[in-house]
Each structure stands twice: as C-alpha cells, then as structure tokens.
Design an enzyme around this catalytic site. Structure first.
Site, PDB file in Angstrom:
ATOM      1  N   VAL A 202      45.103  36.871  42.154  1.00 20.17           N
ATOM      2  CA  VAL A 202      44.048  37.819  41.774  1.00 20.17           C
ATOM      3  C   VAL A 202      44.718  39.020  41.114  1.00 20.17           C
ATOM      4  O   VAL A 202      45.631  39.598  41.697  1.00 20.17           O
ATOM      5  CB  VAL A 202      43.249  38.309  43.013  1.00 20.17           C
ATOM      6  N   HIS A 203      44.272  39.363  39.909  1.00 19.00           N
ATOM      7  CA  HIS A 203      44.870  40.556  39.290  1.00 19.00           C
ATOM      8  C   HIS A 203      43.938  41.306  38.351  1.00 19.00           C
ATOM      9  O   HIS A 203      44.194  42.446  38.006  1.00 19.00           O
ATOM     10  CB  HIS A 203      46.145  40.184  38.520  1.00 19.00           C
ATOM     11  N   ARG A 204      42.829  40.707  37.927  1.00 20.09           N
ATOM     12  CA  ARG A 204      41.975  41.364  36.939  1.00 20.09           C
ATOM     13  C   ARG A 204      41.278  42.578  37.547  1.00 20.09           C
ATOM     14  O   ARG A 204      40.875  42.575  38.703  1.00 20.09           O
ATOM     15  CB  ARG A 204      40.946  40.387  36.378  1.00 20.09           C
TER      16      ARG A 204
END
Length: 363
Positions: A202-204
């Site tokens: 998860v990074h957005r």
C-alpha cells in the site's frame, strides 16, 4: 549517440536495467538519478542487485511538495543537459522525475523518448496521471507497452513517433526470475511456504493519507490473517501514516501478519511468484502479479493496467462509498472468492521490449 537517462524511483530503476544494458553495447549513456527515492531500500539496492550502472549524477532532490520537487529537478536537469548536450533524453513511467526531465529537455529543443507511454486512469486527482499525459504530449518518441496504451495515444491525436514495443518490466521479470530463485531465501527467513500467504503493498496517497481508508484496509488485512499469512513490505510513507494513525503496532502484533521493510527487486520477485494472491495499489506489482500468474486484488478505485482486469487476472475493490466498511468487505470477499481465468493473452509483448526500444532509439 549520447543518451541521457533520467531516473528517480524504484519502478524506473527496474525498467531501465535491461534497456541500459542494450544501449551501452554501442552508445554512450549518462544516467542522472534525481534522488526522488533516496534511501537504500527504494534506490541503491536496485542498482546493486540488477547491475544497473551507477548514476553519473545524483541530484539528491528528495521529498517536497509536487511543485517544489519538480521545479528543483527542472533547474538542475536543465544545467546538466546544457553541459552534456545529449542527442536524446530518455524517461520512464510517470513520476515527477519523468515530468521534470521531459519539460527541461523539450524547452532546450532536445528530443524526449518516453518508455511506458500511454497508460491512462482518467482520474486527474492522481498526480501520476498529469505527469504521464503531459510527458506523452511533449515527447518525440513514445514507446507503448500494450495495444490499449497505443490506442489511448492515438485517441489523443498522438500518432507520429508512436511505437508498440511491449513492456520492459516483462523483460526484467523473465530475465531475473531464475537468478532470484537461486539466490534469494526470503521465504525461509520469514518461515513461510509457497502458496501459504498473501502479499500486500500500500503506498498511494488515496489509501495512506485518508485515515478511514487506511484503517479499513488494515482491518481487512487483520481479518484475512485469521486464515492465511500476510506479508506486508511497508513503504516509508505508509509506515509514517500507520504510526500516525496508531495502526502500525496493532498490525505488527497480529498473528500471521509479517510487517517487513521494503525489499529489493529479486526478493520481491520471489515473494510475488510464490504468493497465493496479491493485494496492492501499485501499478507495477499489478503487472508483475500478471506475469507470475498470481491473482491480484487492486486496492484502488481503478487499475493502472485495465488490461489485466479485462483479461480476468485482476479485480478492483476500492470503490468509493459513504459506507467505509464496504471497502473492507470488498477486499475480504475478493480474496476469498476471486479466481482468475486460466488463460492469459499476450498483452505485454514477448519479453524483447528493451531490444526493440534500443533499435528504435538509434534508427
């Protein structure tokens, strides 16, 4: 021919690995690292393990607002372009480094070649969307990785200097997979077996910066971990928000959840190929899941690679709703029920994109 390659982020290091190798057989390449990803986990390790030539220049720009970061990159890149006088500037993907290099070059009347041209998410709230659209419209050569990307460019009136090349990430996946399997022992280190875990990233900003979204994703992960292991390499930005929202320690204390630092490309290949299913908001990992024939669940409202959804190997679960719990339920239901079509189509080419790009660059 003198070619300047501008890189700044993990996906670009991967994409450049085999293209640089091909270019340097007959031409001069200068690599500029903007410093957009500046720690070892997201930068140096990729140069080391993929034998990418060390950058000739490292600008060390680091994090900042989009405007300040892009502006500072443009200032420093312009000076280097004037000094080095390249025949062409080669850029990859859709980061601020990509946009800055393309703008700086085109204003100096230096041709720009864009690898991975044409993906569209049709969502202007995504910073990368603006980067890729602008870069495509000011580049002299556009290398589309898929037929859909080619169609997107044609619909926008871009037909001159546009080529369907296949995807260089497939080249890298095929080239480095055997080496990764021989060298990497991350499954033993985590004490997990093939097919016994989910792989999550998860990074957005749409997932990390909004507390309720990240909470629901984490709740889904914890629920899923009751039945199967979950390996979660945590991006530095994501770690910051997990701690800010008091979620990090809860996840870390959940049985079957493996929170680990970001890993190198070869380790990620092994984790990807051996996962039962993948949960991610990363466009690159969506493709790598497809290459590995591992079902993918996209934690976003739209996939960066709708081709993988249309081909039946990727499912988008991050729909917008007033009922936040729906996001959690969608993730859990997808993991428990989504099974892909057995047959894949030749979406991303034949693994020879790097060779084709190099041939086109110098023709």
């Amino acid at each position: 021919m003198k070619i300047i390659t501008v890189l700044g982020a993990r996906p670009q290091f991967i994409k450049a690995a085999l293209v640089s190798r091909e270019l340097r057989k007959e031409h001069q390449e200068i690599i500029i690292h903007t410093g957009q990803h500046y720690n070892r986990e997201l930068s140096d390790i990729f140069f080391d393990e993929m034998n990418i030539p060390q950058p000739d220049y490292n600008l060390g720009i680091g994090s900042d607002t989009h405007a300040r970061q892009t502006g500072q990159m443009m200032i420093e890149l312009e000076a280097l372009f004037l000094e080095e006088k390249p025949d062409i500037v080669l850029v990859y993907g859709d980061t601020n480094s990509t946009l800055a290099a393309a703008l700086a070059a085109v204003k100096l009347h230096i041709p720009v070649a864009h690898v991975e041209a044409g993906p569209r998410m049709y969502d202007k709230t995504i910073p990368e969307e603006a980067n890729r659209v602008v870069t495509d419209h000011i580049s002299s050569m556009l290398f589309a990785p898929t037929p859909l990307c080619l169609d997107n460019l044609h619909r926008e009136g871009l037909t001159k200097g546009v080529y369907l090349t296949g995807d260089v990430m497939l080249d890298c996946f095929l080239h480095f997979s055997k080496e990764a399997e021989k060298r990497i022992r991350i499954l033993d280190e985590l004490d997990i077996k093939q097919g016994s875990y989910l792989l999550a990233t998860v990074h957005r900003a749409s997932n990390t910066d909004k507390k309720t979204n990240l909470q629901e994703i984490c709740k889904a992960f914890m629920e899923l971990a009751k039945d199967i292991g979950l390996v979660f390499p945590v991006h530095p930005r994501t770690e910051k928000y997990l701690k800010q929202y008091d979620l990090y320690q809860t996840l870390a204390n959940t049985p079957n959840v493996h929170l680990i630092k970001p890993v190198g490309y070869l380790e990620m290949l092994v984790l990807t190929k051996n996962a039962k299913k993948i949960l991610t908001d990363s466009g690159g990992l969506q493709k790598e899941a497809y290459f590995a024939k591992v079902p993918c669940i996209t934690l976003d409202t739209v996939s960066a690679w709708p081709e993988t959804v249309e081909d039946g190997w990727n499912m988008v679960v991050g729909e917008e709703s007033d009922r936040q719990q729906l996001r959690r339920e969608n993730i859990i239901n997808a993991i428990r029920s989504f099974e892909p079509n057995k047959k894949q189509h030749n979406i991303f080419g034949n693994g020879k994109a790097a060779e084709k790009i190099c041939d086109l660059l110098v023709c």
